[in-house]
Enzyme design. Structure first.
Site, PDB file in Angstrom:
ATOM      1  N   PHE A 277     -11.513  -8.259  13.414  1.00  0.00           N
ATOM      2  CA  PHE A 277     -10.417  -8.644  12.531  1.00  0.00           C
ATOM      3  C   PHE A 277     -10.093  -7.504  11.566  1.00  0.00           C
ATOM      4  CE2 PHE A 277      -8.986 -10.691   8.512  1.00  0.00           C
ATOM      5  CZ  PHE A 277      -7.726 -11.053   8.968  1.00  0.00           C
ATOM      6  N   GLN A 278      -8.837  -7.145  11.487  1.00  0.00           N
ATOM      7  CA  GLN A 278      -8.350  -6.061  10.621  1.00  0.00           C
ATOM      8  C   GLN A 278      -9.024  -4.731  10.919  1.00  0.00           C
ATOM      9  OE1 GLN A 278      -8.240  -7.559   6.537  1.00  0.00           O
ATOM     10  NE2 GLN A 278      -6.153  -8.240   6.958  1.00  0.00           N
TER      11      GLN A 278
ATOM     12  N   LYS B 222     -17.701  -1.581   5.845  1.00  0.00           N
ATOM     13  CA  LYS B 222     -18.143  -2.505   4.809  1.00  0.00           C
ATOM     14  C   LYS B 222     -19.670  -2.520   4.671  1.00  0.00           C
ATOM     15  CE  LYS B 222     -17.150  -7.073   2.978  1.00  0.00           C
ATOM     16  NZ  LYS B 222     -16.427  -8.337   3.175  1.00  0.00           N
TER      17      LYS B 222
ATOM     18  N   MET C 218      24.239   9.563   2.863  1.00  0.00           N
ATOM     19  CA  MET C 218      23.964  10.777   3.619  1.00  0.00           C
ATOM     20  C   MET C 218      24.192  10.540   5.110  1.00  0.00           C
ATOM     21  SD  MET C 218      23.372  13.860   3.178  1.00  0.00           S
ATOM     22  CE  MET C 218      22.422  14.543   1.840  1.00  0.00           C
TER      23      MET C 218
ATOM     24  N   GLU D 221       0.815  -1.220   0.000  1.00  0.00           N
ATOM     25  CA  GLU D 221       0.000   0.000   0.000  1.00  0.00           C
ATOM     26  C   GLU D 221       0.847   1.267   0.000  1.00  0.00           C
ATOM     27  OE1 GLU D 221      -0.583  -2.629   1.909  1.00  0.00           O
ATOM     28  OE2 GLU D 221      -2.667  -3.240   1.590  1.00  0.00           O
TER      29      GLU D 221
HETATM   30  C1  LIG Z   1      12.263   5.760   5.574  1.00  0.00           C
HETATM   31  C2  LIG Z   1      13.516   6.433   5.977  1.00  0.00           C
HETATM   32  N1  LIG Z   1      14.308   5.878   6.914  1.00  0.00           N
HETATM   33  C3  LIG Z   1      15.476   6.487   7.258  1.00  0.00           C
HETATM   34  C4  LIG Z   1      15.843   7.671   6.698  1.00  0.00           C
HETATM   35  C5  LIG Z   1      17.153   8.365   7.112  1.00  0.00           C
HETATM   36  N2  LIG Z   1      18.054   8.451   5.960  1.00  0.00           N
HETATM   37  C6  LIG Z   1      18.186   9.578   5.225  1.00  0.00           C
HETATM   38  S1  LIG Z   1      19.233   9.401   3.938  1.00  0.00           S
HETATM   39  C7  LIG Z   1      19.564   7.805   4.369  1.00  0.00           C
HETATM   40  C8  LIG Z   1      20.518   6.982   3.565  1.00  0.00           C
HETATM   41  C9  LIG Z   1      20.081   6.794   2.166  1.00  0.00           C
HETATM   42  O1  LIG Z   1      20.974   5.906   1.525  1.00  0.00           O
HETATM   43  P1  LIG Z   1      20.928   5.686  -0.024  1.00  0.00           P
HETATM   44  O2  LIG Z   1      19.553   5.433  -0.469  1.00  0.00           O
HETATM   45  O3  LIG Z   1      21.921   4.670  -0.399  1.00  0.00           O
HETATM   46  O4  LIG Z   1      21.317   7.123  -0.602  1.00  0.00           O
HETATM   47  P2  LIG Z   1      22.748   7.866  -0.590  1.00  0.00           P
HETATM   48  O5  LIG Z   1      22.719   8.849   0.521  1.00  0.00           O
HETATM   49  O6  LIG Z   1      23.813   6.837  -0.421  1.00  0.00           O
HETATM   50  O7  LIG Z   1      22.804   8.525  -1.923  1.00  0.00           O
HETATM   51  C10 LIG Z   1      18.863   7.444   5.515  1.00  0.00           C
HETATM   52  C11 LIG Z   1      18.954   6.135   6.167  1.00  0.00           C
HETATM   53  C12 LIG Z   1      14.957   8.230   5.752  1.00  0.00           C
HETATM   54  N3  LIG Z   1      15.195   9.404   5.167  1.00  0.00           N
HETATM   55  N4  LIG Z   1      13.822   7.581   5.394  1.00  0.00           N
END
Ligand SMILES: Cc1ncc(C[n+]2csc(CCOP(=O)(O)OP(=O)(O)O)c2C)c(N)n1
Ligand SMILES: [Mg+2]
Lengths: 589, 180
Positions: free
Chosen positions: A120-121, A170, A486, A58
């Site tokens: 349920f659900q 529903k 990042m 979803e």
């Molecule tokens: C759902 C989610 N969980 C955690 C984060 C924290 N977060 C921000 S950037 C990142 C790393 C992203 O890694 P990647 O997709 O390999 O991109 P890169 O920075 O290496 O280009 C994380 C874990 C987030 N933004 N979204």
């Protein structure tokens, strides 16, 4: 009693839902079935006006609908079941709320007599989604359903757009009642967003603009949301005033990246010239942006000597983070039109040559510089090549979240609005792949590319299966640095380079993965092979996973570090030093 | 500025807090109170007092009175955030109008005999509190007034055998002929 059996407006709740979608011009619906929405799926089966796209999770439906909405300006529509179906939608709803994206999400609910019984659900969908929607409704009576559905579309798409949820038990889907087509009285009289800006405030704004010596226009996603006309007006205002313009991540494309007055994006990873211009300006015109913390840096040192004009349709955006001098509540398009009219009639282009000379010296520092490499693909170079090789094509770009997202914003030049879909406010990893699917559904003949990261794409990778099923040839261009880049960058700069759980261990073989889904996998690791592979990716008429192996430890600069102001950016080592930049700047002006 | 390594800009803000009373006219529909309260908890605003009741039943209108504290910027935010909720008709900052009357009702139970009991009655009289229940060893007083008056009365009752208090929270209305 009159006989209603021949009244065409008598129908079941499930039929009303499909009928309302048709009445609101909905052509595509993203969803996933389950017990609590089966009557609606039964109706969908028996018609052909609304096409249903079956996702694999979803969350994918939600982001696909967001991509659909952002690339078309129309609301994205989602249908999911009760309980886990609804909770899986929470992330896209929160994402759409942050980025002001119109979504209408219909959720199934357990029958009314079971609500509150831990059936349920069952989950408290309106309770859970209340803080992540613009508004939501639980419909307990089939005769309220038509009104609520019409109101839902109205609320989602007007004022500051946003996601809404209509939760339909529903038994209400099965019950028969009276439908009516959309009409004005379907909307809460307490809801009437203001569109037209106050004339006095507009005059004040024009007076400030006309007297500016060091002006800047700072535009945001509100301009994109206000429709194509607003972007046109923004361009005209830049032309008429001759002012420099920068934009937030959300606003890219409203003014073309190739335009002469473009400073590049501002904020945490914005260009030096954009942030310095913001810091030193004397008049700031903020159009459809909200002074968020990625933009302002330290608020007490944010653009300390400027008069600020702020155009926003949402009064709660005014004075939330930064105190402004001339707030104008209204739709960006309407207000820009009024400002232009008054400006053209009563003011003339201010002479700001010295300001442009100053800006040229900042530009000359070349804050996006990076070290070229013959052996390893630099991530910035990969985006540059992607940009060059897709230039002039009918292209849409989505992204995941991380360094690759910022590099995409910095190095891909957006010429038009609605071409750039990224999760700005919530920063949702896993956004880009399903968003690309939504964009491709809306624009089947366009080139749709998700610029992804190796970690992010794994969050919603299952939607490759959706892309294959519906023959949506999305291109997932992964800047694979084998890190959550990042996170690693922050750990390096702020946590003593202790790389706690930011290495992407056990990465899948993306080429095999693509093939397993029935798509096409490509991999490159040599700069010399990049162009050929990108061309191949473009020419393939199937979903592609493009594993672009890039330099693992590259950092994303420039950067405003935490607790710092705009004029305290960290520039890349490759940027020109101020003296050289000054010489270069002289040469430029 | 020194701060721990963080992806956010951590700032101390030193603007002084103010207390404001907001009157909020809402459509009386299921969940509307949850929306308002959720806004306050979700955005970290304070609620000092909150009262709600339907005031115009044929129009399904309820009036919520909220007493809140915050910096002037936060108070302005609260007003705008309330105003943009779909079922909210109007928000008026009664404190800014400077022409509002605020009242609260409290029921105060005091248990004592002898001199403290007599003293409690005497004070109740001075505060125009009414006796609405009595036994040989207790009273329940009903008192209306602004928040300060009620708090003062309760403080006076404490050494005289205060058992418990029920307060309604603040209701507010503007002076003069105009509605909100
Ligand atoms: C759902 C989610 N969980 C955690 C984060 C924290 N977060 C921000 S950037 C990142 C790393 C992203 O890694 P990647 O997709 O390999 O991109 P890169 O920075 O290496 O280009 C994380 C874990 C987030 N933004 N979204
Ligand atoms: Mg990565």
């Amino acid at each position: 009693m009159t006989d209603k059996s021949h009244d065409p407006n008598q129908m079941t709740g499930a039929a009303m839902i499909v009928r309302a979608l048709i009445d609101h011009g909905v052509q595509h619906l993203f969803g996933y079935p389950g017990g609590a929405v089966l009557p609606i799926y039964d109706e969908i089966f028996q018609q052909s006006e609304v096409e249903h796209i079956l996702v694999r999770h979803e969350q994918g439906a939600g982001h696909a609908a967001e991509g659909y909405a952002r690339s078309t300006g129309k609301p994205g529509v989602v249908l999911v079941t009760s309980g886990p179906g609804a909770t899986n939608m929470v992330t896209p709803l929160a994402d759409a709320l942050m980025d002001s994206i119109p979504l209408v999400c219909i959720t199934g609910q357990v029958p009314t007599h079971l609500i509150g019984n831990d059936a349920f659900q069952e989950c408290d969908t309106v309770g859970i989604t209340r803080p992540c929607t613009k508004h939501n409704w639980l419909v307990r009576n089939v005769n309220d359903l038509a009104k609520v559905l019409h109101e839902a579309f109205y609320v989602a798409t007007t004022g500051r757009p946003g996601p809404v949820v209509v939760d339909v038990p529903k038994d209400v889907q099965f019950a028969t009642g009276t439908y009516h087509p959309p009409r004005k009285s379907d909307v809460h009289i307490s809801y009437s967003p203001r569109v037209k800006g106050d004339a006095m405030q507009i005059r004040k704004a024009v007076a400030l603009l006309a007297g500016a010596k060091r002006p800047v226009i700072y535009s945001g996603g509100g301009v994109i949301n206000a429709g194509r006309e607003a972007s046109k007006l923004l361009r005209e205002l830049v032309e008429v005033t001759g002012f420099p313009i920068t934009s937030t991540l959300m606003g890219l494309g409203a003014y073309p990246a190739s335009g002469p007055n473009w400073l590049g994006m501002l904020g945490m990873h914005g260009t030096y010239e954009a942030n310095m211009t913001m810091h030193d300006c004397d008049v700031m015109l903020c159009v459809g942006a909200r002074f968020d913390d990625r933009i302002t840096g330290r608020t007490d040192a944010f653009s300390p000597n400027s008069k600020k004009i702020h155009i926003d349709i949402d009064p709660s955006s005014i004075n939330k983070n930064i105190r402004v001098d001339v707030p104008i509540i209204g739709d960006c398009g309407d207000v820009l039109a009024d400002i232009l009219q008054v400006f053209k009639a009563e003011a003339k282009k201010p002479d700001i040559k010295p300001w442009w000379q100053q800006i040229a010296t900042w530009r000359a520092r070349n804050s996006l510089a990076f070290k070229p490499n013959r052996d390893v693909i630099m991530p910035q170079y990969a985006i540059q090549r992607l940009f060059e090789l897709t230039r002039g094509r009918d292209t849409y770009i989505t992204t995941e979240v991380g360094q690759h997202q910022m590099w995409a914003a910095q190095f891909y030049g957006f010429e038009e609005p609605h071409r750039w879909m990224t999760s700005g406010g919530l920063g949702t990893m896993g956004y880009g792949l399903p968003a690309a699917i939504g964009v491709q559904v809306a624009h089947p003949d366009s080139l749709v590319i998700d610029i992804g990261g190796d970690a992010s794409v794994q969050m919603t990778m299952q939607e490759m299966s959706t892309a294959v099923q519906y023959e949506l040839p999305v291109k997932i261009f992964i800047l694979n640095n084998q890190y959550m880049g990042m996170v690693r960058q922050w750990q390096q700069l702020l946590h003593g380079n202790r790389l706690s759980h930011s290495y992407s261990e056990a990465l899948p073989d993306f080429v095999k993965l693509a093939e397993a889904y029935g798509g096409v996998g490509l991999q490159v690791s040599k700069p010399g092979d990049l162009d050929g592979a990108i061309k191949e990716m473009i020419s393939v008429k199937k979903p592609v996973l493009f594993d672009c192996r890039v330099a693992a430890l590259e950092n994303c600069f420039p950067m405003i570090p935490s607790g710092k102001a705009h004029n305290e950016m960290i520039l890349p080592a490759e940027a020109s030093d101020p003296a050289a930049a000054f010489a270069g700047g002289k040469a430029l002006v | 500025m020194n701060q721990p390594a963080s992806a956010y800009f951590l700032e101390d803000r030193h603007d002084p807090n103010e207390t404001h009373t907001l009157s909020v006219l809402v459509q009386n529909e299921p969940g509307v109170l949850a929306r308002v309260i959720g806004l306050f908890s979700g955005r970290g605003y304070n609620i000092e007092s909150l009262t709600v009741s339907e005031t115009e039943s044929q129009k399904h209108l309820s009036r919520i009175t909220i007493v809140t504290t915050g910096t002037p910027m936060v108070i302005q935010q609260i007003k705008h955030q309330l105003d943009r909720m779909i079922p909210v008709y109007r928000v008026v900052d009664m404190t800014l109008t400077k022409r509002a009357i605020e009242r609260e009702l409290a029921m105060v139970k005091v248990r004592s005999t002898g001199e403290p009991r007599v003293e409690a009655l005497r004070l109740a009289d001075a505060f125009r509190a009414r006796v609405i229940d009595a036994t040989t060893e207790s009273f329940v007083f009903e008192i209306t007034g602004n928040t300060d008056k009620i708090t003062q009365f309760i403080d006076l009752m404490r050494p005289l055998g205060l058992v418990e208090v029920a307060r309604t929270g603040v209701a507010a209305i503007g002076r003069g002929p105009e509605g909100m």
